[in-house]
Every structure is written in structure tokens, then in C-alpha cells.
Design an enzyme around this catalytic site. Structure first.
Site: not given
Length: 227
Positions: A9-11, A75, A134, A138, A169-170
Site C-alpha cells: 500500500r501507499g508509498i 509504517g 494527537g 507517530y 511532507g504531504y
């Protein structure tokens, strides 16, 4: 040979697909997210928090005669303010993001040291730099990667091994897709370009670090000037 953790998944998935398209020999791990059918052949279910599982996987897929590149993309995340945090969830996030990364590095280092070559790239986050409410588990785990990166880089520099860290970053991939639209709009307003990053930039940065033998123990910010 390229090893990628969190490759379903993801990166991690994005990088595995990119390198596979370029004809590279790639092996990846997954755990909670099942891989696509076209990925399953080169993906193994591995709990990276379990050192024995990690070591077994590394020894089963790695050829001692091949140069190894390790991308630590696996992660986990958990959002809660510190006074309301669940200790079990805190421990899980630290385990995946920090201890898990260490387990994989420890498993590949003997092979890299014997070969006299290695590239290790860890993936941290702007969240560990800005202090976002929050995100204590992480953020702490991702900040821990900076010290891990620098120490292991210093230990292995004379063996032709570099260890570096990308502070992301995002980007328009991965966990950001789970963010509510209202929050996403706020995030984009904060980014100087006003846009999420294109994952191709991550691929380019990885290739740059793989080709570099004198960039070592470094954390590189990739956030369009947000931090």
C-alpha cells in the site's frame, strides 16, 4: 536487488511498482493490507516487529552475490492526545515504525557488509518536525528514525554502506487519502505550493540517494517548503 517493507500500500506499493516496471529485481513485505494479484508473487507476509520473521525473509530472498538496496516504507499510525492515549496502541506504533525498521536493517547489514555495498533509505515525516496535536506516537517513532539513521550510517560508512532518511511532507498517496476533506483543505492551504506532492518526486529522491556514495547519515526534507 531492492527490498521494500510495507509494499502492499501507499508509498511502498508505488515504489515497488515503479522499480518493477524498470526491470529491477524487487521483493517486498506486507502484513495487514493484502497485496494486489499482480504483486503477490514478490510479496511476503512478514511481521517486521518479529525479528525472527524478518531475518528468515531476508535470508530467503537475498542472494549474497547481489547488491542490496533497502527501502523501509512500512509504517503504522495512531491518533490520540497524550493524556487519552492507549498504551497498547502507542507500543504498536513504536514497534512498527521504529523497532520494525531496526529489525530489517539489522537483518540486511551482514550481507551488505560482506558485499562492501549497501543503500538503506528510511522514511520519516514532517509530523515529527512540526509537533502536530494527537500524533505523539507517530511523531516519536518517526523522529527516532533520525537517530537510528545517523548512528547506523556512522557504523557502516567504511563498508560502502550509506543510510539516509527522507522526511516526507504531504504527498498524494498513502495515509493522506484517509484524511477528511475539511482537514485536507486546511493542509493544502498550509503548503506553499497549495498542492499535495507528486509521488514521482519520492521515486526521484530514492534514485538520487542510491546513486550517491557521499551522502550519508542525512535527513532530507521533502515538503515544498512547508517546514
Amino acid at each position: 536487488m531492492i527490498l521494500i517493507t510495507g509494499a502492499s500500500r501507499g508509498i511502498g506499493k508505488f515504489l515497488m511498482n515503479k522499480f518493477s516496471e524498470e526491470g529491477e529485481k524487487v521483493h517486498g513485505t506486507y502484513f495487514s493490507t493484502l497485496p494486489d494479484k499482480n504483486q503477490s508473487e514478490n510479496l511476503s507476509k512478514v511481521n517486521i516487529v518479529n525479528y525472527s520473521e524478518v531475518s528468515e525473509w531476508v535470508n530467503s530472498v537475498c542472494d549474497p552475490d547481489e547488491k542490496i538496496i533497502l527501502l523501509n516504507c512500512a509504517g503504522g499510525n495512531y491518533n490520540a492526545t497524550a493524556h487519552k492515549a492507549d498504551i497498547k496502541k502507542w507500543t504498536e506504533v513504536i514497534g512498527i515504525n521504529l523497532t520494525g525498521t531496526f529489525n530489517v536493517i539489522k537483518s540486511v547489514l551482514p550481507l551488505m557488509r560482506e558485499k562492501g555495498f549497501g543503500r538503506i533509505i528510511n522514511f520519516s515525516s514532517i509530523v515529527a518536525q512540526k509537533g502536530i496535536p494527537g500524533t505523539s506516537a507517530y511523531a516519536a517513532s518517526k523522529a527516532g528514525l533520525w537517530g537510528l539513521t545517523k548512528s547506523i550510517a556512522a557504523e557502516n560508512a567504511r563498508k560502502g554502506i550509506t543510510v539516509n532518511n527522507l522526511n516526507l511532507g504531504y504527498f498524494d498517496i498513502g495515509m493522506i487519502t484517509e484524511v477528511p476533506q475539511e482537514m485536507l483543505t486546511f493542509i493544502k492551504r498550509e503548503i506553499p505550493t497549495g498542492e499535495l506532492g507528486n509521488p514521482e518526486n519520492i521515486f526521484n529522491a530514492v534514485n538520487f540517494l542510491v546513486d550517491s556514495d557521499y551522502i550519508n547519515g542525512t535527513s532530507i526534507n521533502m515538503n515544498a517548503g512547508l517546514y
